[in-house]
Design an enzyme around this catalytic site. Structure first.
Site: not given
Ligand code: CA2
Length: 145
Positions: A12-13, A20, A25, A77, A80, A83, A90, A101, A103, A105, A110
């Site tokens: 997601p996202n 953003r 990121y 990846n 969220a 977590h 599963d 896995e 990421h 970041s 964090r």
């Molecule tokens: O660091 C990563 O790749 C994460 O998987 C990114 C997730 C975050 O919830 C994990 O803790 C770490 C969030 C992805 C959101 O992606 C965005 C990209 C651009 C702007 C806003 C959010």
């Protein structure tokens, strides 16, 4: 003979990448990363397919399908869902896929709620904190498995 396939699954996202929060990121879009993975995959002799969804169950379905398709390894990846998702944990266990896995970041540096990774409980490896380069390092490792 068909090249081994490496599936890159993004949660997601991550479709917002490059638009953003570049301080966290980076500036690359997911399409930029996918193109680089495909090109490097060709050099490594593997087929790379990248996908993104905002839906947890779709990630579960894609893992099941990857198992049926005999995918060599998965870079995941889960965003969220990393977590929160016992369903993904599963699915990785049930399919016995080799999942790395990934990421952008480093979640462990964090907020505390990002320190727990259900994906990490079943993944064979983790690459994090390198921005888009995390995917490239993970691809090298996956191709070498
Ligand atoms: O660091 C990563 O790749 C994460 O998987 C990114 C997730 C975050 O919830 C994990 O803790 C770490 C969030 C992805 C959101 O992606 C965005 C990209 C651009 C702007 C806003 C959010």
């Amino acid at each position: 003979m068909a090249r081994p396939k490496i599936l890159v699954l993004n949660g997601p996202n991550l479709n917002l990448l490059g638009t953003r929060e570049p301080e966290i990121y980076g500036h690359d879009t997911l399409d930029d990363i996918a193109a680089r993975l495909t090109a490097r995959g060709a050099e490594l002799g593997v087929e790379v397919e990248s996908r993104q969804t905002n839906h947890e169950g779709v990630l579960v379905d894609w893992l099941h399908q990857a198992r049926r398709d005999g995918v060599h390894a998965v870079l995941l990846n889960a965003g969220a869902y990393t977590h929160t998702s016992i369903a993904l944990l599963d699915a990785i266990k049930a399919t016995q896929l080799k999942v790395i896995e990934v990421h952008l970041s480093d979640p462990e540096t964090r907020e505390p709620f990002r320190h727990l990774s259900y994906v990490g409980m079943a993944a064979i490896d983790c690459v994090k904190g390198l921005g888009a380069q995390s995917y490239m390092v993970a691809l090298e490792r996956a191709a070498a498995l």
